[in-house]
Scaffold this motif. Sequence first.
Motif, PDB file in Angstrom:
ATOM      1  N   ALA A  27     -27.516   3.199 -89.436  1.00 14.17           N
ATOM      2  CA  ALA A  27     -27.046   4.140 -88.593  1.00 14.17           C
ATOM      3  C   ALA A  27     -28.041   5.349 -88.277  1.00 14.17           C
ATOM      4  CB  ALA A  27     -25.704   4.578 -88.822  1.00 14.17           C
ATOM      5  N   ALA A  28     -28.663   5.770 -89.457  1.00 16.22           N
ATOM      6  CA  ALA A  28     -29.427   6.996 -89.704  1.00 16.22           C
ATOM      7  C   ALA A  28     -30.720   6.739 -88.766  1.00 16.22           C
ATOM      8  CB  ALA A  28     -29.363   7.521 -91.000  1.00 16.22           C
ATOM      9  N   ALA A  29     -30.976   5.534 -89.285  1.00 12.68           N
ATOM     10  CA  ALA A  29     -32.577   5.310 -88.633  1.00 12.68           C
ATOM     11  C   ALA A  29     -32.327   5.247 -87.175  1.00 12.68           C
ATOM     12  CB  ALA A  29     -33.076   3.933 -89.289  1.00 12.68           C
ATOM     13  N   VAL A  30     -31.453   4.586 -86.540  1.00 13.92           N
ATOM     14  CA  VAL A  30     -31.205   4.402 -85.077  1.00 13.92           C
ATOM     15  C   VAL A  30     -31.111   5.976 -84.755  1.00 13.92           C
ATOM     16  CG1 VAL A  30     -29.752   3.809 -83.167  1.00 13.92           C
ATOM     17  CG2 VAL A  30     -30.193   2.155 -85.138  1.00 13.92           C
ATOM     18  N   SER A  31     -30.374   6.859 -85.396  1.00 20.06           N
ATOM     19  CA  SER A  31     -30.257   8.252 -84.646  1.00 20.06           C
ATOM     20  C   SER A  31     -31.504   9.081 -85.142  1.00 20.06           C
ATOM     21  CB  SER A  31     -29.127   8.950 -85.550  1.00 20.06           C
ATOM     22  OG  SER A  31     -27.642   8.649 -85.196  1.00 20.06           O
ATOM     23  N   ASN A  32     -32.288   8.905 -86.066  1.00 17.80           N
ATOM     24  CA  ASN A  32     -33.450   9.454 -86.414  1.00 17.80           C
ATOM     25  C   ASN A  32     -34.521   8.991 -85.286  1.00 17.80           C
ATOM     26  OD1 ASN A  32     -32.585  11.007 -88.446  1.00 17.80           O
ATOM     27  ND2 ASN A  32     -32.949   9.474 -89.887  1.00 17.80           N
ATOM     28  N   ALA A  33     -34.536   7.895 -84.780  1.00 18.10           N
ATOM     29  CA  ALA A  33     -35.612   7.176 -83.559  1.00 18.10           C
ATOM     30  C   ALA A  33     -34.955   7.681 -82.333  1.00 18.10           C
ATOM     31  CB  ALA A  33     -35.414   5.918 -83.820  1.00 18.10           C
ATOM     32  N   GLY A  34     -34.105   8.551 -82.254  1.00 18.80           N
ATOM     33  CA  GLY A  34     -33.742   9.239 -80.867  1.00 18.80           C
ATOM     34  C   GLY A  34     -32.416   8.563 -80.177  1.00 18.80           C
ATOM     35  N   GLY A  35     -31.971   7.536 -80.845  1.00 22.29           N
ATOM     36  CA  GLY A  35     -30.709   6.715 -80.182  1.00 22.29           C
ATOM     37  C   GLY A  35     -29.557   7.215 -80.982  1.00 22.29           C
ATOM     38  N   LEU A  36     -28.453   6.604 -81.039  1.00 19.43           N
ATOM     39  CA  LEU A  36     -27.283   6.916 -81.566  1.00 19.43           C
ATOM     40  C   LEU A  36     -26.761   5.914 -82.320  1.00 19.43           C
ATOM     41  CD1 LEU A  36     -24.905   9.051 -81.703  1.00 19.43           C
ATOM     42  CD2 LEU A  36     -23.817   7.747 -80.121  1.00 19.43           C
ATOM     43  N   GLY A  37     -26.783   6.071 -84.050  1.00 18.17           N
ATOM     44  CA  GLY A  37     -26.453   4.903 -84.759  1.00 18.17           C
ATOM     45  C   GLY A  37     -24.862   5.286 -85.092  1.00 18.17           C
ATOM     46  N   PHE A  38     -24.169   4.120 -85.299  1.00 13.38           N
ATOM     47  CA  PHE A  38     -22.948   4.288 -85.417  1.00 13.38           C
ATOM     48  C   PHE A  38     -22.392   3.615 -86.980  1.00 13.38           C
ATOM     49  CE2 PHE A  38     -22.354   4.573 -81.006  1.00 13.38           C
ATOM     50  CZ  PHE A  38     -21.092   5.023 -80.832  1.00 13.38           C
ATOM     51  N   VAL A  39     -21.496   4.391 -87.292  1.00 14.86           N
ATOM     52  CA  VAL A  39     -20.757   3.946 -88.769  1.00 14.86           C
ATOM     53  C   VAL A  39     -19.424   3.285 -88.356  1.00 14.86           C
ATOM     54  CG1 VAL A  39     -19.641   4.719 -90.729  1.00 14.86           C
ATOM     55  CG2 VAL A  39     -21.620   5.796 -89.809  1.00 14.86           C
ATOM     56  N   PRO A  40     -19.324   1.863 -88.779  1.00 20.35           N
ATOM     57  CA  PRO A  40     -18.006   1.268 -88.635  1.00 20.35           C
ATOM     58  C   PRO A  40     -17.142   1.396 -89.697  1.00 20.35           C
ATOM     59  CG  PRO A  40     -19.692  -0.112 -89.539  1.00 20.35           C
ATOM     60  CD  PRO A  40     -20.280   1.036 -89.485  1.00 20.35           C
ATOM     61  N   ALA A  41     -15.799   1.787 -89.226  1.00 23.42           N
ATOM     62  CA  ALA A  41     -14.940   2.113 -90.309  1.00 23.42           C
ATOM     63  C   ALA A  41     -13.849   0.714 -90.650  1.00 23.42           C
ATOM     64  CB  ALA A  41     -13.816   3.089 -89.689  1.00 23.42           C
ATOM     65  N   GLY A  42     -14.317  -0.297 -89.969  1.00 24.32           N
ATOM     66  CA  GLY A  42     -13.382  -1.655 -90.009  1.00 24.32           C
ATOM     67  C   GLY A  42     -13.625  -2.095 -91.478  1.00 24.32           C
ATOM     68  N   TYR A  43     -12.608  -2.755 -92.069  1.00 25.95           N
ATOM     69  CA  TYR A  43     -12.504  -3.260 -93.291  1.00 25.95           C
ATOM     70  C   TYR A  43     -12.760  -2.397 -94.429  1.00 25.95           C
ATOM     71  CZ  TYR A  43     -13.331  -6.902 -90.068  1.00 25.95           C
ATOM     72  OH  TYR A  43     -13.574  -7.947 -88.817  1.00 25.95           O
ATOM     73  N   LEU A  44     -12.845  -0.980 -94.356  1.00 19.16           N
ATOM     74  CA  LEU A  44     -13.089  -0.263 -95.399  1.00 19.16           C
ATOM     75  C   LEU A  44     -11.742   0.578 -95.691  1.00 19.16           C
ATOM     76  CD1 LEU A  44     -16.576   1.309 -94.397  1.00 19.16           C
ATOM     77  CD2 LEU A  44     -16.308  -0.589 -95.880  1.00 19.16           C
ATOM     78  N   ALA A  46      -9.890   4.327 -96.155  1.00 22.53           N
ATOM     79  CA  ALA A  46     -10.230   5.626 -95.557  1.00 22.53           C
ATOM     80  C   ALA A  46     -11.073   6.329 -96.503  1.00 22.53           C
ATOM     81  CB  ALA A  46      -9.026   6.381 -95.572  1.00 22.53           C
ATOM     82  N   GLN A  47     -10.852   6.159 -97.678  1.00 19.83           N
ATOM     83  CA  GLN A  47     -12.087   6.935 -98.739  1.00 19.83           C
ATOM     84  C   GLN A  47     -13.283   6.509 -98.598  1.00 19.83           C
ATOM     85  OE1 GLN A  47     -11.568   9.958-100.646  1.00 19.83           O
ATOM     86  NE2 GLN A  47     -13.700   9.471-100.352  1.00 19.83           N
ATOM     87  N   LYS A  48     -13.356   5.241 -98.593  1.00 16.10           N
ATOM     88  CA  LYS A  48     -14.685   4.467 -98.323  1.00 16.10           C
ATOM     89  C   LYS A  48     -15.421   4.966 -97.188  1.00 16.10           C
ATOM     90  CE  LYS A  48     -18.351   1.896 -99.665  1.00 16.10           C
ATOM     91  NZ  LYS A  48     -19.105   2.148-100.686  1.00 16.10           N
ATOM     92  N   PHE A  49     -14.501   4.908 -96.105  1.00 17.41           N
ATOM     93  CA  PHE A  49     -15.064   5.175 -94.668  1.00 17.41           C
ATOM     94  C   PHE A  49     -15.820   6.609 -94.555  1.00 17.41           C
ATOM     95  CE2 PHE A  49     -13.663   7.212 -90.653  1.00 17.41           C
ATOM     96  CZ  PHE A  49     -14.884   6.847 -89.868  1.00 17.41           C
ATOM     97  N   ALA A  50     -15.015   7.463 -95.440  1.00 18.25           N
ATOM     98  CA  ALA A  50     -15.557   8.906 -95.478  1.00 18.25           C
ATOM     99  C   ALA A  50     -16.832   9.029 -96.231  1.00 18.25           C
ATOM    100  CB  ALA A  50     -14.322   9.743 -96.423  1.00 18.25           C
ATOM    101  N   ASP A  51     -16.823   8.181 -97.344  1.00 22.80           N
ATOM    102  CA  ASP A  51     -18.033   8.218 -98.334  1.00 22.80           C
ATOM    103  C   ASP A  51     -19.361   7.724 -97.646  1.00 22.80           C
ATOM    104  OD1 ASP A  51     -16.388   9.074-100.452  1.00 22.80           O
ATOM    105  OD2 ASP A  51     -16.337   7.045-101.514  1.00 22.80           O
ATOM    106  N   VAL A  52     -19.119   6.611 -96.528  1.00 23.35           N
ATOM    107  CA  VAL A  52     -20.321   6.143 -95.678  1.00 23.35           C
ATOM    108  C   VAL A  52     -20.551   6.884 -94.957  1.00 23.35           C
ATOM    109  CG1 VAL A  52     -20.823   4.174 -94.399  1.00 23.35           C
ATOM    110  CG2 VAL A  52     -19.550   3.680 -96.296  1.00 23.35           C
TER     111      VAL A  52
END
Length: 341
Positions: A27-44, A46-52
């Motif tokens: 996700a960070a690499a896509v954003s750093n390249a000028g796009g928009l990276g996404f973090v999926p919350a699915g299957y995590l 809530a705490q793990k999602f927050a950590d990711v």
Amino acid sequence: MTFSLRDLAVPILGAPMAGGPSTPALAAAVSNAGGLGFVPAGYLSAQKFADVLAATRSLTTAAIGVNLFVPQPSVATQAALDRYREQLAPLAQRYGAEPGTPRPDDDGWQAKLEVVAELTPEVASFTFGCPSPEVLGRLRERGILTAVTVTSLAEADIAVAAGADTLVVQGPEAGGHRGTFVPDRRPGEQPLAELLAAVASTHDLPVSAAGGLGDAAAVRAALDAGAVAAQAGTAFLLSDEAGTNAAHRRALVDDRFTKTIVTCAFSGRYARGLANGFTDSYDDMAPLGYPEVNQLTGPIRAAAVAAGDPHGTNLWAGTAWRGIAGGSAGDIVAALAGEVG
């Protein structure tokens, strides 16, 4: 000021690919390249999602997005689940596993909404349905751009009426789960280009295109058809930063895998992936019913991955999988945007 997709230096979104392929590094690499990276919350949790999400934020100062599954009532029946469990038993035994135990699960919906409201990523997108106007409004008040994945003009109408800021128009060519609002019917087959034109001509708000966008020519066609950005997932599956498991990576470059199939055999919801031994055996047997079917097959799929067997697990991929390559996510973003500008 709320973030706008028009602010992106490069109009490429890295699709949220839950279950492993999407990582903070990707996700960070896509954003750093000028796009928009996404973090999926699915299957995590809530705490793990927050950590990711926090881990992703530590890797980039650029905008990032998150994606949540909107809970829907399950359409599974106990009889159908019991029958499928019996049918899965021989495959499970082959891997030294047992089918999982189905249970109600809303994927931590409310807790994850709290994480989003607290950590305020620039974009929050939603799949499998449309949140209430109250949910969308609360996030907008926090300065978060809201996006809803739609697979038909009717779904787009619902999302716009609820107050979504933008839409992700997903065509049938997309890999992974279809974002359909109604879980008990087969998704539509209207090609992305036609669906994009119908939505763009009906609703005056920014739309992103998703599904089968594996190269710069496909991206350019989507932008020319009215999209402000192109969302790609399959294109990143072989990237250095992706968490795609080894069996999945091998299958994507193995000439013995010759086609993709839309199936509910793995999760109880329709999704596109490479046809394999699992789909050959179970596609005609599987009942609709998410998340229960997903829970039934989960231990089997995990055991198959551990054994390195691509025929016992889902191999999500869109129709453009043949043209993808490895390398850094930044280089893939640049390649996808090669004809843009």
